[in-house]
Design a protein around this motif. Structure first.
Motif: not given
Length: 263
Positions: A27-31, A33-49
């Protein structure tokens, strides 16, 4: 259709970083993760779908036979991994996507380095000594209600799933997300989700896993988290202060901290 279009794939972070693949729940979508995923942007390649049938995915890709079990969704994960040539993947899955990630990693363990399982449940129905949180009659009644009035079911159930009654905006966001999902596909995905039994698959996993267990989670109670931990070799269980089933929304800072500490 392209892979990007089929799953509404969005990438961020460091192109040369270790990939983190984020998968949302029912019932959800990639949105979500909007509070979680960006916190790893400095060190990781982020893939959301978005799973097919959710968010901005291409509904034309939905196939009743492929998605008659969670294996079809696991095949989608592997399709993304191969299509983007991802290796050493950290898979972060919420709710039903936790088990989808387990199934994908069992099939192709060489592609995955770690799994982060947020509120996982291998089986939602009580069975003998196993506590899944629901009786079979409860699940059948829920699915019948969902079939007859999906929007009404969403408005009633989403706030319960989200928990945190003192923060009604969380339940409202989940309600809006449920109501934005294609109702026909959502009903089918719900049946596949809540009638699944992947307990036997846990012993097949060789990828290290972090289990994030929330307090007062009506969907995946603490007994379920303990069961997953017991049956996943080399797993780590973290009991969170966060309540409800969606710590990525209700307690993103605690969720991020737990994942970072594990990684």
């Amino acid at each position: 259709m392209s892979l990007i279009q089929k799953f509404a794939i969005n990438e961020a972070g460091r192109p040369d970083g270790q990939p983190m693949l984020f998968a949302h729940g029912f019932g959800c979508d990639q949105n979500m993760w909007r509070f979680v995923a960006p916190e790893f942007a400095g060190s990781h390649r982020l893939v959301l779908f978005d799973h097919v049938g959710a968010g901005r995915s291409d509904l034309r890709a939905y196939d009743d036979r492929r998605y008659a079990s969670l294996d079809g969704y696991a095949s989608d994960v592997l399709e993304i991994v191969h299509g983007l040539d991802l290796h050493d993947v950290i898979f972060v899955g919420h709710s039903v996507s936790a088990m989808i990630g387990v199934l994908a990693a069992v099939r192709e363990p060489d592609r995955f380095s770690k799994l982060v399982l947020v509120g996982p449940s291998p089986c939602y129905i009580d069975d003998g000594d196993y506590v899944g949180g629901f009786g079979r009659a409860d699940i059948e009644a829920m699915l019948e209600s969902l079939d007859s009035n999906y929007l009404g079911w969403s408005r009633a159930m989403a706030p319960v799933i989200a928990g945190n009654a003192e923060r009604p905006e969380l339940g409202q966001e989940l309600t809006d997300s449920f109501c934005a999902t294609d109702p026909d596909i959502a009903r089918k995905f719900a049946r596949v989700t809540f009638l699944s039994d992947n307990r036997a698959d846990l012993a097949k996993l060789r990828t290290p896993a972090l289990i994030l267990q929330c307090t007062d989670d009506v969907i995946a109670p603490s007994a379920v988290g303990a069961y997953v931990h017991e049956h996943l070799a080399g797993s780590t269980l973290v009991a969170m202060n966060a309540t409800g089933h969606c710590p990525n929304l209700s307690a993103p800072a605690e969720t991020v901290a737990a994942i970072k500490a594990y990684l």
